[in-house]
Design a protein around this motif. Structure first.
Motif, short mmCIF file in Angstrom:
data_model
loop_
_atom_site.label_atom_id
_atom_site.label_comp_id
_atom_site.label_asym_id
_atom_site.label_seq_id
_atom_site.Cartn_x
_atom_site.Cartn_y
_atom_site.Cartn_z
N THR A 315 0.83 -1.20 0.00
CA THR A 315 0.00 0.00 0.00
C THR A 315 0.87 1.26 0.00
O THR A 315 0.67 2.18 -0.81
CB THR A 315 -0.91 0.01 1.24
OG1 THR A 315 -1.80 -1.12 1.20
CG2 THR A 315 -1.74 1.29 1.30
N ASP A 386 -6.39 1.10 -2.71
CA ASP A 386 -7.15 -0.11 -3.03
C ASP A 386 -6.69 -0.76 -4.33
O ASP A 386 -7.14 -1.86 -4.67
CB ASP A 386 -8.64 0.21 -3.14
CG ASP A 386 -9.27 0.48 -1.79
OD1 ASP A 386 -8.63 0.14 -0.77
OD2 ASP A 386 -10.38 1.03 -1.75
N HIS A 391 -3.33 -5.89 -2.40
CA HIS A 391 -4.76 -5.69 -2.11
C HIS A 391 -5.61 -6.44 -3.14
O HIS A 391 -6.55 -7.16 -2.80
CB HIS A 391 -5.08 -4.19 -2.15
CG HIS A 391 -6.49 -3.86 -1.79
ND1 HIS A 391 -6.81 -3.08 -0.71
CD2 HIS A 391 -7.69 -4.21 -2.36
CE1 HIS A 391 -8.14 -2.96 -0.64
NE2 HIS A 391 -8.69 -3.63 -1.63
N GLU A 395 -8.16 -9.69 -2.41
CA GLU A 395 -9.60 -9.57 -2.65
C GLU A 395 -10.05 -10.29 -3.91
O GLU A 395 -11.24 -10.45 -4.16
CB GLU A 395 -10.00 -8.10 -2.73
CG GLU A 395 -10.04 -7.41 -1.39
CD GLU A 395 -10.90 -6.17 -1.38
OE1 GLU A 395 -10.99 -5.52 -2.44
OE2 GLU A 395 -11.50 -5.87 -0.34
#
Length: 406
Positions: A315, A386, A391, A395
């Motif tokens: 991130t 995101d 990430h 996901e």
């Protein structure tokens, strides 16, 4: 660090009590620590040095000399020659177990003992030698004995006090100490040597370090322990000595060539202790463990720490890269990540999951540093978080394929 209790059989027939500090991960080498006069393997210096070396992948054995601590035998009849013999027996155990030259480390009289033991052990079995506050003449230790030594020479034995403790010394102890010629031993060594000594040592003066250094052949090094006392009673002094020896030893105990360094991905190998594990990437290696509350030794991050770190680091890197590309004044990023095992979401999320599947979550808090950023820039950088690759992997639909190595 994971610690093994070791019993070492001596040539004289009694057992020595030892503690082997093992690295959490793989073993790159082994070391032997000899404690100071009348101390034990539980001395501050012994514990700090042994654990620092273990932290660098070097298994370190600290043990009690004959008649001290948990070791059998009579201290009062042993003498310096027996200490040297104890070291040879302990070093032989390490050499047989790890099958490579070992590092010898000695504190005070233990330092003199490792210097003398190297010749008896065989130079091909010794990688390097480090001493802490070692005397250059072994009979120097007799000055620390309160008692009538002449009477002991005449009568064969007698009561003395050493460091506030009472011992019964025999004539043989004194004779063995007086017969040692340490400087001659040092002159014959052809091993890397490190001498650490405090210039304010009021038990073994700094002139002893000068004499040892002058007698030694290269490669040799000296480190001044400014402000330290002889026994290294201050935690900071003991830790400094431990870190210096551990760093210096790397040169003489190189990484084993058979350690796994993958061409891609990572290789994980179980180490020591209940959960000790070592991780190797293409160019890096580090350890992982579990906290003591879970039965681990807490010597490295946990698997979930590493999972959180993967998201947090990716991130931060992604946001920094985006801001740099835009030329925005982002000065830094702080990302906090917390894992939640039982995450209660809205009912329609739970209903969409397979029955029995546990819903988990990663909570991420981001702090952007940079007074020059406006609100629109800050919002866009947060939005980019995101889109970091980790990430998306977490996901997305992730399949893990497992196969047994042939």
């Amino acid at each position: 660090m994971p610690t093994e209790n070791i019993s070492i059989s001596t040539a004289s027939g009694h057992a020595l009590s030892g503690s082997l500090e093992m690295p959490t991960g793989l073993v790159r080498g082994a070391a032997l620590f000899a404690h100071c006069f009348t101390c034990t393997k539980q001395s501050r210096a012994a514990i700090e040095v042994a654990r620092a070396l273990a932290g660098e992948g070097i298994a370190c054995l600290r043990f009690d000399f004959t008649g001290l601590g948990g070791s059998e035998g009579e201290f009062g009849r042993a003498g310096f020659a027996t200490d040297v013999g104890d070291l040879v027996d302990a070093a032989s155990y390490l050499f047989e177990r790890f099958a490579q030259p070992i590092l010898l480390v000695g504190h005070s009289l233990g330092g003199a003992a490792v210097l003398a033991a190297a010749d008896d052990l065989g130079f091909d079995k010794v990688a390097a030698i480090a001493t802490i506050g070692a005397p250059s003449d072994v009979p120097h230790v007799l000055h620390n004995i309160k008692g009538d030594l002449d009477a002991i020479r005449d009568q064969g034995q007698g009561e003395v006090t050493i460091g506030g403790r009472e011992f019964c010394l025999g004539r043989e102890f004194i004779e063995r100490v007086e017969s040692a010629d340490l400087l001659a031993e040092v002159g014959r060594l052809r091993r890397p040597l490190l001498f650490l000594h405090s210039p304010t040592d009021d038990i073994v003066g700094i002139e002893h370090a000068s004499a040892l250094f002058a007698a030694a052949k290269h490669p040799k090094s000296f480190v001044s322990l400014e402000g330290a006392d002889h026994l290294l009673l201050k935690d900071a002094d003991a830790r400094f000595v431990a870190s210096v020896i551990a760093s210096w030893a790397h040169r003489y105990l190189p990484m084993r060539e058979d350690w796994p360094m993958p061409d891609e991905g990572v290789v994980v190998k179980s180490g020591h202790g209940k959960f000790g594990t070592e991780v190797h990437t293409v160019s890096h290696r580090f350890i992982a463990d579990e906290p003591k509350s879970y039965g681990g030794d807490d010597t490295g991050p946990t698997p979930y720490d590493l999972l959180n770190a993967a998201l947090g680091t990716c991130t931060a890197m992604t946001m920094k890269m985006y801001a740099d590309r835009k030329g925005w004044p982002l000065e830094g990023v702080t990302v906090e990540v917390r894992h939640e095992r039982n995450h209660k979401e809205e009912c329609h999320h739970v209903a969409a999951m397979e029955q029995g599947t546990q819903l988990q979550a990663l909570h991420r808090t981001i702090n952007l540093q940079g007074d020059g950023l406006d609100e629109e820039q800050r919002a866009k950088i947060i939005e980019i978080a995101d889109k970091c690759p980790v990430h998306r992997t977490l996901e997305g639909e992730l399949h893990i394929h497992t196969e047994a190595a042939g």
